[in-house]
Design an enzyme around this catalytic site. Structure first.
Site, PDB file in Angstrom:
ATOM      1  N   ASP A 174       1.127   5.016   1.583  1.00 20.03           N
ATOM      2  CA  ASP A 174       0.592   5.931   2.585  1.00 20.03           C
ATOM      3  C   ASP A 174       1.147   7.321   2.347  1.00 20.03           C
ATOM      4  O   ASP A 174       2.300   7.480   1.939  1.00 20.03           O
ATOM      5  CB  ASP A 174       0.964   5.467   4.000  1.00 20.03           C
ATOM      6  N   ASP A 187       0.842  -1.185   0.000  1.00 20.54           N
ATOM      7  CA  ASP A 187       0.000   0.000   0.000  1.00 20.54           C
ATOM      8  C   ASP A 187       0.885   1.245   0.000  1.00 20.54           C
ATOM      9  O   ASP A 187       2.071   1.176   0.298  1.00 20.54           O
ATOM     10  CB  ASP A 187      -0.937   0.013   1.216  1.00 20.54           C
ATOM     11  N   ASP A 200       7.881   3.845  13.967  1.00 22.75           N
ATOM     12  CA  ASP A 200       8.485   2.748  14.732  1.00 22.75           C
ATOM     13  C   ASP A 200       9.963   2.475  14.426  1.00 22.75           C
ATOM     14  O   ASP A 200      10.813   2.553  15.298  1.00 22.75           O
ATOM     15  CB  ASP A 200       7.626   1.473  14.619  1.00 22.75           C
TER      16      ASP A 200
HETATM   17  P1  ATP Z   1       3.228  -3.370   5.621  1.00 25.20           P
HETATM   18  O1  ATP Z   1       4.092  -3.553   4.424  1.00 25.20           O
HETATM   19  O2  ATP Z   1       2.998  -4.642   6.370  1.00 25.20           O
HETATM   20  O3  ATP Z   1       1.984  -2.578   5.357  1.00 25.20           O
HETATM   21  P2  ATP Z   1       4.046  -0.979   6.956  1.00 25.20           P
HETATM   22  O4  ATP Z   1       5.348  -0.557   7.601  1.00 25.20           O
HETATM   23  O5  ATP Z   1       3.635  -0.202   5.756  1.00 25.20           O
HETATM   24  O6  ATP Z   1       4.153  -2.516   6.630  1.00 25.20           O
HETATM   25  P3  ATP Z   1       1.571  -0.118   8.100  1.00 25.20           P
HETATM   26  O7  ATP Z   1       0.781  -0.760   9.183  1.00 25.20           O
HETATM   27  O8  ATP Z   1       1.002   0.012   6.739  1.00 25.20           O
HETATM   28  O9  ATP Z   1       2.935  -0.950   8.050  1.00 25.20           O
HETATM   29  O10 ATP Z   1       2.034   1.303   8.660  1.00 25.20           O
HETATM   30  C1  ATP Z   1       2.495   2.357   7.823  1.00 25.20           C
HETATM   31  C2  ATP Z   1       3.599   3.159   8.561  1.00 25.20           C
HETATM   32  O11 ATP Z   1       3.074   3.714   9.777  1.00 25.20           O
HETATM   33  C3  ATP Z   1       4.800   2.356   8.997  1.00 25.20           C
HETATM   34  O12 ATP Z   1       5.725   2.194   7.953  1.00 25.20           O
HETATM   35  C4  ATP Z   1       5.343   3.178  10.148  1.00 25.20           C
HETATM   36  O13 ATP Z   1       6.061   4.304   9.678  1.00 25.20           O
HETATM   37  C5  ATP Z   1       4.073   3.695  10.793  1.00 25.20           C
HETATM   38  N1  ATP Z   1       3.609   2.776  11.863  1.00 25.20           N
HETATM   39  C6  ATP Z   1       2.786   1.719  11.740  1.00 25.20           C
HETATM   40  N2  ATP Z   1       2.546   1.136  12.920  1.00 25.20           N
HETATM   41  C7  ATP Z   1       3.228   1.850  13.833  1.00 25.20           C
HETATM   42  C8  ATP Z   1       3.380   1.777  15.255  1.00 25.20           C
HETATM   43  N3  ATP Z   1       2.781   0.828  15.953  1.00 25.20           N
HETATM   44  N4  ATP Z   1       4.168   2.714  15.857  1.00 25.20           N
HETATM   45  C9  ATP Z   1       4.764   3.701  15.143  1.00 25.20           C
HETATM   46  N5  ATP Z   1       4.662   3.821  13.818  1.00 25.20           N
HETATM   47  C10 ATP Z   1       3.906   2.922  13.159  1.00 25.20           C
HETATM   48 MG    MG Z   2       1.784  -0.437   4.789  1.00 21.99          MG
END
Ligand code: ATP
Ligand code: MG
Length: 411
Positions: free
Chosen positions: A56, A54, A125
């Site tokens: 963001d 995705d 994170d």
């Molecule tokens: P995926 O590929 O599994 O979607 P992702 O890193 O993009 O991994 P998301 O849940 O889509 O995970 O979250 C988007 C972004 O939001 C992360 O890359 C991170 O920067 C931030 N984020 C997500 N969860 C947390 C958290 N629990 N604490 C701090 N930042 C977070």
């Molecule tokens: Mg993501």
């Protein structure tokens, strides 16, 4: 703090790899006078030359302002308020720059304090998830040395690791998820903090943890994920009965082999999710099989007793932390029980197989297929049942029962 900036010649993300809708959203926000970047997992995956799940967007616009700019936006979330901008079935998540108290070790309950772009990175994170990408200038903006960590294949929290894990213990699960998915190393202080804080995982919302576990079952990297979860001692607080069972080789081996099979299939058919109850059944079946074999050693159990034991197992494995949704509990129990219909505890000789044409039985057979891949002696049974299913599908649908004609009472 001045960020490091990486230009196209360094990072080599081709502009055509950026999702056109995300690009459109960023452009519109900028035209309205706001700052806006691509952020998080999308940027990370592009740099790793993987297809992002995705995209963001992070922006200086407040949620209400975002809704004012996009007619197709809805605001969601209380703990973490953000906008979903919809394009058909696709959603671009747009969140406002936030400041988080990144140093205090208190559980975060809400996270809606607006902030600057730098603060927004500092509350994220891991360093590899803290990169901004500006599609217009085609620059990566890096406040946390995430770019270098990606090159070093290193997982490191942004800020003091223990404080960050206590604030939001789900980050520990996310750490293990990235470790399993990318096979990166964990920076020593981050790893030490994981070991120190693992018990805190029970302070987090069980729904969020459950969602992460299910996503990992769908990810194609479930085997390394659950293996690491067990190795680093996080499975124990979450699913103590399963963690204990997985210490036994005779349960651990088939469980991890089954997870390998599901991973192989998930990688092949990415985008076509399987039912989550089916995926969970993989995690539980080897333990269930041992229980049933044990209980039926004197006298074979009948299917009703097996179904009852499956409910008991589900209650014991998931409580007290998780609450299994009712529908999922029911399907899981049926899938587990049906394994002993497909291959009865006692051989009943040659009997014609009758496969019900219902989706749950198909799921049960799907689990059996993975079992047969792990235990080739099950293959003939699997073939017999798929043939029976096929024949069942070909035969004409049964006619509705005929209405009985009422006999006229003779007077
Ligand atoms: P995926 O590929 O599994 O979607 P992702 O890193 O993009 O991994 P998301 O849940 O889509 O995970 O979250 C988007 C972004 O939001 C992360 O890359 C991170 O920067 C931030 N984020 C997500 N969860 C947390 C958290 N629990 N604490 C701090 N930042 C977070
Ligand atoms: Mg993501």
């Amino acid at each position: 703090m001045e960020p490091k900036v990486y230009s196209l010649s360094e990072h080599q993300i081709a502009p055509d790899q950026i999702d056109t809708h995300a690009f459109y959203v960023i452009q519109k926000l900028k035209e309205a006078g706001h700052k806006a970047y691509l952020v998080g997992g999308g940027v990370r995956d592009l740099l790793l030359q993987q297809k992002p799940k995705d995209f963001d967007v992070s922006t200086s616009a407040k949620p209400e302002e975002i809704r004012g700019i996009f007619r197709n936006a809805i605001l969601i979330g209380r703990r973490f308020r953000l906008a979903h901008v919809r394009f058909g079935r696709k959603v671009i998540e747009v969140s406002t720059f936030r400041s988080g108290d990144t140093e205090t070790a208190d559980l975060i309950v809400r996270d809606n304090e607006w902030g600057t772009e730098e603060q927004d990175v500092l509350r994220r994170d891991f360093t590899i998830n803290g990169l901004f990408y500006d599609p217009e200038s085609q620059e990566i903006i890096d406040y946390v040395d995430g770019y270098l960590d990606l090159e070093k294949r290193l997982l490191r929290t942004i800020g003091q690791p223990e404080a960050r894990f206590i604030q939001d213990p789900v980050r520990m699960i996310r750490l293990i998820k990235f470790c399993a998915r990318f096979q990166f190393e964990i920076d020593a202080p981050t790893f030490q903090a994981l070991l120190n804080c693992k018990g805190d995982i029970l302070n987090s919302s069980s729904a969020r943890v459950f969602e992460e576990l299910l996503r990992m079952l769908e990810s194609g990297a479930s085997r390394p994920f659950f293996h690491l979860l067990q190795e680093y001692g996080l499975l124990q607080p979450l699913l103590p009965n399963l963690a204990e069972a997985l210490q036994e080789k005779e349960i651990a081996e088939p469980t991890f082999r089954l997870l390998e099979e599901t991973d192989a299939e998930m990688k092949k058919q990415l985008g076509q999710p399987l039912d989550r109850a089916l995926l969970l059944s993989v995690l539980l079946f080897p333990l269930f099989e041992i229980i049933i074999q044990h209980k039926s050693s004197r006298q074979p159990l009948h299917l009703g007793q097996i179904a009852e034991l499956s409910h008991q197992l589900l209650d014991e494995v998931f409580s007290p932390f998780f609450q299994l949704p009712r529908r999922m509990r029911a399907i899981l129990s049926l899938i587990l029980t049906a394994q002993f219909r497909i291959l009865p505890l006692e051989s009943r000789g040659q009997k014609k197989l009758r496969a019900p044409l219902d989706p749950i039985f198909s799921m049960a057979l799907h689990l059996f297929k993975w079992r047969a891949a792990v235990q080739p002696e099950l293959l003939p049974t699997y073939t017999d049942w798929t043939e029976a299913m096929y024949q069942g599908a070909e035969s004409p649908a049964p006619l509705p029962p005929r209405r009985r004609r009422r006999r006229r009472r003779r007077s």
